[in-house]
Design a protein around this motif. Structure first.
Motif, PDB file in Angstrom:
ATOM      1  N   HIS A   3      -3.019  28.599   6.147  1.00 35.63           N
ATOM      2  CA  HIS A   3      -3.256  27.423   6.307  1.00 35.63           C
ATOM      3  C   HIS A   3      -4.755  27.136   6.411  1.00 35.63           C
ATOM      4  N   SER A   4      -5.062  25.919   5.925  1.00 39.37           N
ATOM      5  CA  SER A   4      -6.399  25.607   6.346  1.00 39.37           C
ATOM      6  C   SER A   4      -6.748  24.087   5.942  1.00 39.37           C
ATOM      7  N   HIS A   5      -7.373  23.366   6.830  1.00 38.39           N
ATOM      8  CA  HIS A   5      -7.449  21.990   6.682  1.00 38.39           C
ATOM      9  C   HIS A   5      -8.082  21.523   5.574  1.00 38.39           C
ATOM     10  N   THR A   6      -8.797  22.286   4.694  1.00 36.84           N
ATOM     11  CA  THR A   6      -9.689  21.829   3.630  1.00 36.84           C
ATOM     12  C   THR A   6      -8.847  22.138   2.559  1.00 36.84           C
ATOM     13  N   VAL A   7      -7.558  22.937   2.557  1.00 35.80           N
ATOM     14  CA  VAL A   7      -6.760  23.085   1.385  1.00 35.80           C
ATOM     15  C   VAL A   7      -5.224  22.617   2.012  1.00 35.80           C
ATOM     16  N   LYS A   8      -4.610  21.850   1.382  1.00 35.00           N
ATOM     17  CA  LYS A   8      -3.298  21.554   1.686  1.00 35.00           C
ATOM     18  C   LYS A   8      -2.420  21.996   0.834  1.00 35.00           C
ATOM     19  N   TRP A  17       2.241  23.111  -4.574  1.00 32.30           N
ATOM     20  CA  TRP A  17       1.470  22.054  -4.624  1.00 32.30           C
ATOM     21  C   TRP A  17       0.238  22.693  -3.744  1.00 32.30           C
ATOM     22  N   VAL A  18      -1.045  22.821  -4.397  1.00 34.62           N
ATOM     23  CA  VAL A  18      -2.206  23.184  -3.778  1.00 34.62           C
ATOM     24  C   VAL A  18      -3.374  21.901  -3.727  1.00 34.62           C
ATOM     25  N   THR A  19      -3.520  21.249  -2.648  1.00 35.09           N
ATOM     26  CA  THR A  19      -4.580  20.229  -2.733  1.00 35.09           C
ATOM     27  C   THR A  19      -5.897  20.318  -1.981  1.00 35.09           C
ATOM     28  N   ILE A  20      -6.845  20.069  -2.659  1.00 34.50           N
ATOM     29  CA  ILE A  20      -8.112  20.599  -1.774  1.00 34.50           C
ATOM     30  C   ILE A  20      -8.317  19.258  -1.260  1.00 34.50           C
ATOM     31  N   ASN A  21      -8.675  19.245   0.061  1.00 36.37           N
ATOM     32  CA  ASN A  21      -8.747  18.117   1.032  1.00 36.37           C
ATOM     33  C   ASN A  21      -9.889  17.879   1.685  1.00 36.37           C
ATOM     34  N   ARG A  22     -10.926  17.729   0.803  1.00 33.28           N
ATOM     35  CA  ARG A  22     -12.267  17.226   1.699  1.00 33.28           C
ATOM     36  C   ARG A  22     -12.447  15.818   0.895  1.00 33.28           C
ATOM     37  N   PRO A  23     -11.841  14.742   1.100  1.00 37.35           N
ATOM     38  CA  PRO A  23     -12.150  13.742   0.130  1.00 37.35           C
ATOM     39  C   PRO A  23     -13.521  13.032   0.719  1.00 37.35           C
ATOM     40  N   GLN A  24     -13.979  13.283   2.039  1.00 42.32           N
ATOM     41  CA  GLN A  24     -14.978  12.633   2.138  1.00 42.32           C
ATOM     42  C   GLN A  24     -16.165  13.366   1.499  1.00 42.32           C
ATOM     43  N   ALA A  25     -16.026  14.222   0.891  1.00 43.41           N
ATOM     44  CA  ALA A  25     -17.041  15.090   0.296  1.00 43.41           C
ATOM     45  C   ALA A  25     -16.790  15.368  -1.314  1.00 43.41           C
ATOM     46  N   ARG A  26     -15.861  14.385  -1.723  1.00 43.10           N
ATOM     47  CA  ARG A  26     -15.307  14.471  -3.130  1.00 43.10           C
ATOM     48  C   ARG A  26     -14.701  15.702  -3.395  1.00 43.10           C
ATOM     49  N   SER A  35     -12.440  30.410   0.210  1.00 42.16           N
ATOM     50  CA  SER A  35     -11.687  31.621   0.732  1.00 42.16           C
ATOM     51  C   SER A  35     -10.182  31.199   0.684  1.00 42.16           C
ATOM     52  N   ALA A  36      -9.793  30.024   1.241  1.00 43.52           N
ATOM     53  CA  ALA A  36      -8.773  29.738   1.553  1.00 43.52           C
ATOM     54  C   ALA A  36      -8.025  29.560   0.104  1.00 43.52           C
ATOM     55  N   LEU A  37      -8.607  28.907  -0.765  1.00 46.83           N
ATOM     56  CA  LEU A  37      -8.303  28.737  -2.250  1.00 46.83           C
ATOM     57  C   LEU A  37      -7.704  30.424  -2.801  1.00 46.83           C
ATOM     58  N   ALA A  53       2.008  27.014 -10.207  1.00 50.56           N
ATOM     59  CA  ALA A  53       1.372  26.132  -9.101  1.00 50.56           C
ATOM     60  C   ALA A  53       0.736  24.940  -9.839  1.00 50.56           C
ATOM     61  N   ILE A  54       0.428  23.966  -8.970  1.00 46.62           N
ATOM     62  CA  ILE A  54      -0.253  22.817  -9.396  1.00 46.62           C
ATOM     63  C   ILE A  54      -1.694  22.493  -8.431  1.00 46.62           C
ATOM     64  N   LEU A  55      -2.435  22.389  -9.072  1.00 45.43           N
ATOM     65  CA  LEU A  55      -3.898  22.361  -8.445  1.00 45.43           C
ATOM     66  C   LEU A  55      -4.295  20.982  -8.463  1.00 45.43           C
ATOM     67  N   MET A  56      -4.640  20.331  -7.296  1.00 44.30           N
ATOM     68  CA  MET A  56      -5.139  18.852  -7.318  1.00 44.30           C
ATOM     69  C   MET A  56      -6.150  18.846  -6.280  1.00 44.30           C
TER      70      MET A  56
END
Ligand code: CCQ
Length: 267
Positions: A3-8, A17-26, A35-37, A53-56
């Motif tokens: 788990h990582s708060h920057t990747v959901k 489902w894999v979501t890169i989760n740093r919207p404040q930095a686009r 590393s999390a990815l 897998a689906i990457l978003m």
């Protein structure tokens, strides 16, 4: 699964489902996110219940590439995504990963974000997606497969145009040059990616993975070597029993697997 708060991640077998989760930095990728990815996709490959897998990216953007603020910073806490762990952000290469990954792309898909999308097997994009080698203006090289995969995917002429000019390519051009496989309205992105992923996940998997690996392995080979490689890989699938079972389903007229009694119609 890590788990990582920057990747959901949302594990919904047979899909991940894999979501890169740093919207404040686009959704720019810093060292921790890289590393999390890498470990998420390594685990995905090893998980027998997951097929696709689906990457978003979060909040209407796919990914703005490497985190330029981390690269610029002298602060060791902000790990530099270019140097921190010596591996590309995705971890397993496409040749070692045995399963397909679909990129579901909204908004900016640029620089290292474009490289992430190129690492994926298929790209579903929204009409407002924007692609580009935006790092051109900052002097950051493409070091995650971009100069290798972009020319192979869309041809040297289109690739060199993108690489040398760093220009923004809109979604309809991306579809025309083969950078995107499907174009959808933003509100349909998730549903379209899911439908595509489930379609792929419902096929006999050994054969599907065989043909995927075969295509990537043979990309740079001469014709005879490539055909020999295809044959050797195909023999393993033939020996698995999956092919025979599929042929029997056809013979008995009850194509249960994939629920495709009839061949697919062109869309
Ligand atoms: C994406 C973008 C077009 C979006 O524009 P926008 O108008 O929608 O948003 P914005 O106001 O520019 O950005 C919103 C926030 O997102 C941040 N941000 C945007 N891109 C970032 C980035 N790449 N790194 C860090 N923060 C980034 C901005 O600084 C800003 O933060 P702030 O609100 O604290 O000021 C614009 O931000 C932009 O051009 N960003 C830079 C993109 C870029 O050139 N990236 C290159 C990175 S180098 C690279 O990826 C090469 C690759 O090979 C590396 N690797 C091997 C590791 C994968």
């Amino acid at each position: 699964m890590p788990h990582s708060h920057t990747v959901k991640i949302e594990r919904q077998p047979p899909l991940l489902w894999v979501t890169i989760n740093r919207p404040q930095a686009r959704n720019a990728v810093d060292g921790k996110t890289a590393s999390a990815l890498a470990s998420i996709f390594t685990d995905f490959d090893a998980d027998p219940d997951l097929s696709v897998a689906i990457l978003m990216g979060a909040e209407q953007n796919f990914c703005a590439g490497a985190d330029l603020k981390a690269i610029a910073s002298d602060n060791p806490e902000l790990r530099n995504p270019l140097t921190s762990d010596g591996i590309g952000p995705m971890g397993p290469s496409r040749l070692t990963l045995s399963k397909p990954v679909i990129a579901a792309i909204d908004g900016y898909c640029v620089a290292g974000g474009l490289e992430l999308a190129l690492w994926c097997d298929l790209r579903v994009a929204t009409e407002r997606a924007v692609f580009g080698v935006f790092c051109r203006r900052f002097g950051v090289p493409l070091i995650d497969g971009g100069t290798v995969r972009l020319p192979r995917l869309i041809g040297m002429s289109h690739a060199m145009d993108m690489i040398l000019t760093g220009r923004a390519v809109n979604a309809s051009e991306a579809l025309n040059i083969g950078l995107a496989n499907r174009l959808v309205a933003p509100e349909n992105l998730r549903a379209t990616a899911e439908e595509l992923a489930l379609q792929i996940a419902n096929f006999p998997q050994q054969c599907l993975r065989n043909d995927r690996q075969s295509a990537y392995q043979q990309w740079g080979m001469n014709e005879d070597a490539a055909i020999n490689n295809e044959f050797q890989l195909g023999l393993k699938t033939l020996a698995s029993g999956e092919t025979n079972a599929g042929a029997k389903r056809f013979e008995q007229g009850n194509g249960r697997q994939g629920r495709q009694e009839k061949p697919p119609k062109p869309q």
